[in-house]
Design an enzyme around this catalytic site. Structure first.
Site, short mmCIF file in Angstrom:
data_model
loop_
_atom_site.label_atom_id
_atom_site.label_comp_id
_atom_site.label_asym_id
_atom_site.label_seq_id
_atom_site.Cartn_x
_atom_site.Cartn_y
_atom_site.Cartn_z
N CYS A 1 35.42 33.91 38.87
CA CYS A 1 35.59 34.50 37.54
C CYS A 1 34.32 34.32 36.71
O CYS A 1 33.31 34.96 36.95
CB CYS A 1 36.83 33.95 36.86
SG CYS A 1 37.41 34.96 35.48
N HIS B 1 41.47 33.97 40.68
CA HIS B 1 41.91 32.58 40.60
C HIS B 1 43.02 32.37 41.64
O HIS B 1 43.71 33.31 42.02
CB HIS B 1 42.46 32.26 39.22
CG HIS B 1 41.44 32.33 38.13
ND1 HIS B 1 40.48 31.35 37.95
CD2 HIS B 1 41.21 33.27 37.17
CE1 HIS B 1 39.72 31.67 36.92
NE2 HIS B 1 40.14 32.83 36.42
#
Length: 484
Positions: free
Chosen positions: A329, A427
């Site tokens: 991310c 994630h």
């Protein structure tokens, strides 16, 4: 319908854990129960079934209730993006960023969202199990409170007060907290739970007797200190936590000021063949097999900190010696050429040079991407599941060699031409058995042992419910929950 609230004398007193335990215990009694936290301040979040985000602790509590996470379970989520400000998320959607003074004035609006969510949940479930935030006795925060007694008063619910005896001063915490509440708030506190006790309960009994006599309120039980729970934390990480030795694969996670979703690394912390180390300020990055750049709520600010600490040079050296590197991310965004924030979403508007290790650039946009996803890793075609929580749009030639083929037809991330660097927006990469094993093999681990992280989490939730049965006054708890 019954609403029961758990409040704590301090942060990290055990509120999240106790709510999780009570949720699974009630479920065992055949009671349909739902978790609720009016306001949460955390950088660890989860994507919900209705396409929003909530605190990660509420997602675990939803699992304890065998429910899919929903934005009504945590209607107000504050994600700090500076020392004085935070992104404000209402019903799972980012609405604005504001400083603490501005948010104080916004609380009336936030409270409307809180009460609307509670009303919907209480109409659908016989028991709503509520978690407070921090302490109800913070004098400077009591005006307009929506997280603790302000909420309890608004919905007229009883409260259990939990305190951590392991830190010391448990009786002062409990009595002092009670003394700082108003008369009507004191009346809401129906009992105490003492958490993280070590030793012989008989030695504690005189103190418990005194507490009950002093306050006129019962001690509902004393929970033991448990060292090996594997449930995600909602708040900041202790860089000393999870350091292990004599493992096969050495993995380093640099801890930056605005690290987010550090729960990504819990499966690695639990893996018997992984030595996971969190490296904090003032610590050099040691020799390792794998470095992982984590998510960040302030990518440009954390990039500056990474350089200030000399970690950029350590990463370059790591790659020269053949080490592997993953960016997740915000970590993905750092690995590119540039990060642009024209709207000032994460601080002052502007641009920053990335680490330049992958040929792409990122522009932060107002609309956040929130998805639960599934797909296939480019490594070994391993199945992967995870979730996206990001505001960046990344473009560039490096994306032509993606890290993940998503089931919805999109590609995610990139793998470098020399196969040393993997970048992804997903994630939860390490939670799946296949994807975790594939990534560990890619990083150099042979004969990987497969762990079932989901089974470990479920086992621990069951253990918590066992602790309720064994150590708490279940008759009084049933009465408080309105359960026959």
């Amino acid at each position: 319908m019954t609403t029961l609230m758990v409040q704590g004398t301090t942060s990290d007193a055990g509120k999240s854990t106790l709510v999780t335990a009570l949720c699974r215990w009630l479920l065992r009694q055949g009671v349909a129960v739902v978790p609720f936290k009016p306001q949460n301040m955390a950088l660890n979040s989860a994507v919900t079934a209705d396409g929003g985000e909530i605190g990660r602790a509420q997602a675990v509590q939803a699992q304890a209730c065998r429910l899919q996470p929903h934005t009504d379970m945590n209607p107000v989520l504050l994600k700090p993006n500076s020392d004085t400000g935070a992104q404000v998320i209402i019903h799972g959607r980012a609405v604005t960023s504001m400083n603490a003074v501005a948010y104080h004035d916004y609380k009336t609006t936030a409270m409307q969202a809180v009460l609307a969510s509670h009303q919907r949940l209480s109409a659908a479930y016989p028991v709503v199990m509520v978690e407070g935030a921090g302490s109800p006795a913070e004098i400077n925060l009591r005006a307009g409170d929506i997280a603790n007694m302000g909420f309890a008063e608004a919905v007229d619910c009883p409260v259990i007060l939990v305190a951590d005896i392991n830190r010391g001063g448990v009786f002062a915490h409990l009595v002092g907290t009670l003394e700082l509440l108003s008369t009507t708030e004191q009346a809401r506190v129906k009992g105490f739970v003492i958490n993280r006790f070590r030793g012989d309960i008989a030695l504690l009994q005189p103190g418990l007797d005194w507490l009950e006599q002093r306050t006129g309120k019962p001690v509902l039980g004393v929970l033991p200190y448990v060292t090996d729970l594997h449930l995600e934390a909602e708040d900041g990480i202790d860089v000393r936590q999870g350091v292990k030795h004599a493992r096969v694969l050495k993995v380093i996670v640099p801890v930056l000021p605005r690290i987010s979703n550090h729960t990504d690394f819990d499966p690695l912390r639990l893996h018997s063949q992984v030595d996971l180390q969190f490296i904090g300020p003032g610590q050099p990055i040691p020799a390792a097999d794998l470095i992982i750049l984590p998510g960040s709520k302030s990518v440009r600010g954390d990039l500056a900190q990474l350089r200030e600490r000399g970690w950029d040079k350590a990463i370059e050296r790591h790659l020269r010696y053949g080490g592997k590197l993953i960016g997740i991310c915000g970590g993905l965004q750092m690995l590119g050429r540039e990060v642009h924030d024209p709207l000032g979403l994460e601080g002052a508007a502007g641009s920053s040079q990335g680490l330049g290790l992958l040929d792409y650039a990122t522009v932060l946009e107002a609309e956040k991407q929130l998805r639960n996803v599934a797909g296939t890793l480019s490594l070994e075609a391993a199945t992967v599941t995870g979730y996206e929580i990001h505001a960046g749009v990344t473009t560039g030639p490096a994306l032509a060699q993606p890290a993940v083929q998503l089931a919805d037809g999109r590609h995610d991330g990139a793998v470098s031409a020399d196969d040393q660097i993997l970048a992804t927006y997903l994630h939860g990469l390490f939670e799946g058995s296949q994807s975790c094993a594939a990534l560990l093999r890619w990083a150099g681990l042979e004969d990987v042992q497969v762990i079932d992280y989901e089974a470990l989490r479920e086992h621990d939730i069951e253990r918590l419910a066992d602790l309720v049965e064994k150590h708490l006054d279940t008759a009084q708890l049933r009465q408080l929950c309105g359960v026959a």
